[in-house]
Design an enzyme around this catalytic site. Structure first.
Site, PDB file in Angstrom:
ATOM      1  CB  CYS A 113     -30.142 -32.784 -24.273  1.00 44.56           C
ATOM      2  SG  CYS A 113     -29.369 -34.402 -24.548  1.00 44.56           S
ATOM      3  CB  CYS A 159     -24.084 -32.449 -29.667  1.00 44.48           C
ATOM      4  SG  CYS A 159     -25.821 -32.838 -29.381  1.00 44.48           S
TER       5      CYS A 159
END
EC number: 2.8.1.13
Length: 342
Positions: free
Chosen positions: A92, A191
Site C-alpha cells: 500500500c 487496516c
C-alpha cells in the site's frame, strides 16, 4: 513550502498537520478512501474536516478504492490462497500513499507529502534514505522498504522524532477537540482486517477445509482446519495424535491442503531468499541487519544480490521465516531496501 498531508481522521495525522502548520508551511489536507465502509469513511472524513477547519487548510477526498482492491486487497487474498503470509502495508505504501496520492499532491503544486508514519528521512551524501523512528517500539520503516530515493526525498514524517506516548498529550493540548472525536476501533496491524485475517478471508474463499498434518518424514500424524488458517511458527489449532510436546508449523502445501509440523528447532534457518527486490542504488554485498517480520529483533546477516534475487546468510539460526513476508535490510538504523521472501 507547500505540503500535502494525508489525514486519516485520527490523532497522529492531525497532529502531524498541526506541527507542520506551526512551522509555517502551506498545507493541503488529503483523505484517502481505500477500503472501509461508506459509514466509516463518512466519520473519518468528518474528523479530518474538523482538523482542517481548525488549521484553516483545505481538504481533498481521493477515492482509490478500486486501485486499492486490485493492487493490495486482492493480492492479500491471493497470497493466502498460495500458502503465503502477505504484508499488505508494504504494498500500500509505495502504490497508494506514496504513489497515487503523491502524484496527485505534485499536481496540486505541493513539493512534499506528509503522513503520521513513525519513521524519519535522512539525507546522506545528497541522497535521501528512510531512517528508523526515534521510538523503536512504534517504528514503521519496515513497511517503507520499497520506496525509491526520488520518492523518499519528497516525504515528511513529523512524528519521527517523537515518542508515541507523548503524541496524544501534545495533540490534545494543541487541538483540544481531538479528545471528543468519535471513532472506530481499528486493527493494529492491517487496516482492512477488523477482527482477524481469517474472517476477512472467509468473505472470499473457502477457509474451513480440513486437511492432514505431516511430520518432516512425510508421515500423516494429525489433521488441521484448513491451511489458510495457519502461518509458519503457529503451534495451535491443529490436532496431533499422541503429541507429548509442542509442534510448530514449519511448512504449508497449499495445493495439497497439507501442513508440515516439527519441533521449535525445526523452524530455524541459516539462509533465505527474496524476490521483487528494491535495494538502494549504491547497495553492495556485505554484512547488514535484516528483519523478516515486523517487530522482529534485527538479525546480523550477510546480504548479497544475485540475478535480481536477495540472498541472506545468517550468523545465528533465524526462526519463523514465512514466504510472502517482507525481508528488509538495514545498515544500522538506515533502511537500504528489501524484497518478498520466497
Amino acid at each position: 513550502m507547500k505540503i500535502a498531508v494525508l489525514l486519516s481522521g485520527g490523532v497522529d495525522s492531525s497532529y502531524s498537520a498541526y506541527s507542520l502548520k506551526e512551522q509555517g508551511h502551506e498545507l493541503v489536507g488529503i483523505y484517502l478512501k481505500l477500503h472501509a465502509s461508506e459509514k466509516k469513511h463518512d466519520l473519518y472524513i468528518k474528523n479530518a474536516q474538523k482538523a482542517c477547519e481548525f488549521l484553516g487548510i483545505p481538504l481533498e477526498v481521493l477515492d482509490f478504492q478500486k486501485d486499492f482492491k486490485s493492487a493490495v486487497y486482492d493480492e492479500f487474498i491471493n497470497a493466502y490462497e498460495e500458502g503465503q503470509t502477505p504484508n499488505p502495508c508494504a504494498l500500500c505504501n509505495p502504490l497508494m500513499k506514496f504513489g497515487l496520492a503523491l502524484d496527485h499532491a505534485l499536481k496540486l503544486g505541493c513539493e512534499k507529502i506528509a503522513t503520521g508514519h513513525y519513521a524519519r528521512v535522512k539525507e546522506i551524501d545528497k541522497i535521501s534514505y528512510i531512517q528508523e523512528a526515534l521510538d523503536k517500539t512504534k517504528d514503521q520503516s519496515y513497511f517503507l522498504y520499497a520506496l525509491e530515493h526520488e520518492v523518499i526525498a519528497k516525504l515528511v514524517f513529523p512524528l519521527g522524532d517523537l515518542l508515541k506516548k507523548d503524541i496524544k498529550p501534545l495533540a490534545l493540548n494543541a487541538m483540544p477537540f481531538l479528545g471528543t472525536l468519535e471513532t472506530y476501533k481499528e486493527s493494529q496491524e492491517i487496516c482492512f482486517v477488523e477482527k482477524s485475517y481469517i474472517d476477512t478471508l472467509k468473505k472470499h474463499v473457502e477457509v474451513e477445509k480440513e486437511g492432514v498434518v505431516k511430520n518432516l518424514q512425510g508421515e500423516v500424524i494429525g489433521t488441521h482446519k484448513g491451511y489458510m488458517q495457519y502461518t509458519i511458527g503457529k503451534r495451535k489449532g491443529f490436532s496431533i495424535k499422541g503429541a507429548l510436546e509442542p509442534h510448530f508449523v514449519v511448512g504449508i502445501d497449499a495445493k495439497k491442503n497439507e501442513l508440515v509440523v516439527g519441533k521449535k528447532e525445526d523452524l530455524a534457518t541459516h539462509s533465505l531468499k527474496a524476490k521483487n527486490k528494491s535495494l538502494m542504488k549504491d547497495f553492495k554485498d556485505g554484512e547488514y541487519f535484516i528483519k523478516a517480520r515486523y517487530r522482529s529483533v534485527p538479525a546480523k546477516a550477510h546480504v548479497s544480490l544475485k540475478d535480481e534475487v536477495i540472498e541472506v546468510g545468517f550468523k545465528e539460526p533465524f526462526y519463523g521465516v514465512a514466504k510472502g513476508q517482507a525481508l528488509v535490510v538495514y545498515k544500522d538504523d538506515i533502511l537500504l531496501g528489501g524484497g518478498v521472501i520466497v
